[in-house]
Scaffold this motif. Sequence first.
Motif, PDB file in Angstrom:
ATOM      1  N   VAL A   1      93.304 -37.444  89.568  1.00 49.23           N
ATOM      2  CA  VAL A   1      93.746 -36.222  88.900  1.00 49.23           C
ATOM      3  C   VAL A   1      93.179 -35.077  89.737  1.00 49.23           C
ATOM      4  CG1 VAL A   1      93.749 -34.907  86.760  1.00 49.23           C
ATOM      5  CG2 VAL A   1      93.588 -37.402  86.675  1.00 49.23           C
TER       6      VAL A   1
ATOM      7  N   VAL B   1      97.683 -31.049  88.547  1.00 49.20           N
ATOM      8  CA  VAL B   1      97.651 -30.041  87.483  1.00 49.20           C
ATOM      9  C   VAL B   1      97.585 -28.683  88.170  1.00 49.20           C
ATOM     10  CG1 VAL B   1      96.505 -29.247  85.386  1.00 49.20           C
ATOM     11  CG2 VAL B   1      96.351 -31.674  86.041  1.00 49.20           C
TER      12      VAL B   1
ATOM     13  N   GLU C   1      90.697 -33.328  80.183  1.00 49.44           N
ATOM     14  CA  GLU C   1      91.339 -34.259  79.251  1.00 49.44           C
ATOM     15  C   GLU C   1      91.904 -35.486  79.966  1.00 49.44           C
ATOM     16  OE1 GLU C   1      94.252 -31.816  77.339  1.00 49.44           O
ATOM     17  OE2 GLU C   1      92.751 -30.709  76.186  1.00 49.44           O
ATOM     18  N   GLU C   2      92.397 -35.314  81.168  1.00 51.19           N
ATOM     19  CA  GLU C   2      93.065 -36.391  81.898  1.00 51.19           C
ATOM     20  C   GLU C   2      92.095 -37.283  82.676  1.00 51.19           C
ATOM     21  OE1 GLU C   2      96.416 -37.246  82.260  1.00 51.19           O
ATOM     22  OE2 GLU C   2      96.995 -35.836  80.705  1.00 51.19           O
ATOM     23  N   SER C   3      90.798 -36.951  82.665  1.00 52.28           N
ATOM     24  CA  SER C   3      89.844 -37.626  83.543  1.00 52.28           C
ATOM     25  C   SER C   3      88.685 -38.258  82.786  1.00 52.28           C
ATOM     26  CB  SER C   3      89.288 -36.621  84.546  1.00 52.28           C
ATOM     27  OG  SER C   3      90.336 -35.990  85.231  1.00 52.28           O
TER      28      SER C   3
ATOM     29  N   ILE D   1     101.724 -31.642  86.174  1.00 54.86           N
ATOM     30  CA  ILE D   1     101.582 -30.858  84.948  1.00 54.86           C
ATOM     31  C   ILE D   1     101.445 -29.401  85.353  1.00 54.86           C
ATOM     32  CG2 ILE D   1     100.138 -30.434  82.912  1.00 54.86           C
ATOM     33  CD1 ILE D   1      99.175 -33.401  83.201  1.00 54.86           C
TER      34      ILE D   1
ATOM     35  N   ILE E   1      92.967 -29.349  81.016  1.00 57.03           N
ATOM     36  CA  ILE E   1      93.782 -30.552  81.229  1.00 57.03           C
ATOM     37  C   ILE E   1      93.114 -31.484  82.238  1.00 57.03           C
ATOM     38  CG2 ILE E   1      95.993 -31.396  82.103  1.00 57.03           C
ATOM     39  CD1 ILE E   1      97.272 -28.936  80.715  1.00 57.03           C
TER      40      ILE E   1
ATOM     41  N   ARG F   1      93.066 -43.736  88.807  1.00 57.95           N
ATOM     42  CA  ARG F   1      94.064 -42.666  88.917  1.00 57.95           C
ATOM     43  C   ARG F   1      93.382 -41.397  89.414  1.00 57.95           C
ATOM     44  NH1 ARG F   1      96.674 -40.148  83.547  1.00 57.95           N
ATOM     45  NH2 ARG F   1      94.451 -39.843  83.271  1.00 57.95           N
TER      46      ARG F   1
ATOM     47  N   SER G   1      90.231 -42.947  85.444  1.00 57.55           N
ATOM     48  CA  SER G   1      90.685 -41.831  86.281  1.00 57.55           C
ATOM     49  C   SER G   1      89.528 -40.927  86.657  1.00 57.55           C
ATOM     50  CB  SER G   1      91.764 -41.030  85.556  1.00 57.55           C
ATOM     51  OG  SER G   1      91.238 -40.481  84.363  1.00 57.55           O
TER      52      SER G   1
ATOM     53  N   ALA H   1      88.870 -36.956  88.288  1.00 57.51           N
ATOM     54  CA  ALA H   1      89.371 -35.670  88.774  1.00 57.51           C
ATOM     55  C   ALA H   1      88.591 -35.304  90.019  1.00 57.51           C
ATOM     56  CB  ALA H   1      89.204 -34.584  87.717  1.00 57.51           C
TER      57      ALA H   1
ATOM     58  N   ARG I   1     102.933 -37.640  88.641  1.00 62.74           N
ATOM     59  CA  ARG I   1     103.194 -36.709  87.545  1.00 62.74           C
ATOM     60  C   ARG I   1     102.609 -35.364  87.907  1.00 62.74           C
ATOM     61  NH1 ARG I   1     100.497 -36.347  81.865  1.00 62.74           N
ATOM     62  NH2 ARG I   1      99.031 -37.823  82.776  1.00 62.74           N
TER      63      ARG I   1
ATOM     64  N   VAL J   1      98.044 -37.591  89.545  1.00 61.88           N
ATOM     65  CA  VAL J   1      98.470 -36.560  88.601  1.00 61.88           C
ATOM     66  C   VAL J   1      97.982 -35.214  89.125  1.00 61.88           C
ATOM     67  CG1 VAL J   1      98.254 -35.680  86.246  1.00 61.88           C
ATOM     68  CG2 VAL J   1      98.380 -38.149  86.650  1.00 61.88           C
TER      69      VAL J   1
END
Length: 193
Positions: free
Chosen positions: A37, A63, A96-98, A82, A93, A35, A3, A5, A80, A61
Amino acid sequence: MKSIAVFCGSSPGNDSRYLEEAFSLGQIMAQQGLRLVYGGARVGLMGEVARGALEAGGEVVGVIPEFLKKKEVVHTGLTRLITTKNMHERKLILNEESDGFIALPGGFGTLEELFEIITWAQLGLHNKPVGILNSGGYYDHLIALLDHMVSKELLQRKFRELLLEHENINELVKQLQTRKPGDFRQRIAKDQL
């Protein structure tokens, strides 16, 4: 890498190339199974990168802080979403997600996110690649400023090298994917900050 970002403007800017490249980046990421983000908005460059990824069948995703969600700029068609309490939690986040980060053209918010995440890399808080897409020379002055900071010995060359840059989307994504964990952390650990 699973992923990336993407930091970018919630405005479209006045150069259609920025919108086109944001859309293309989303498409390319989806086609490569990466993905997206991002900040969760449906407007501006943010909305275009999400649209590009979604139209290509990618996972997206978002955020977004609660206060921005209430302003009705939120994208409701994401894989999704968040919701965070504030901007600080949002950045945590996003990290964390990337597995990596790309900055497209943007304003204060984009620069703030970019510089915070590159500072975290400098401090050894993460070892993820960070790059800027220099669309049409958008970041030329920023790149010149960073090089000036190095020349004035207020930014060490090894930290300047943490920031990848390219004007071509495919090449920048490739740079992020081929950056090996530890490329810089090992060098940085040897020296004091």
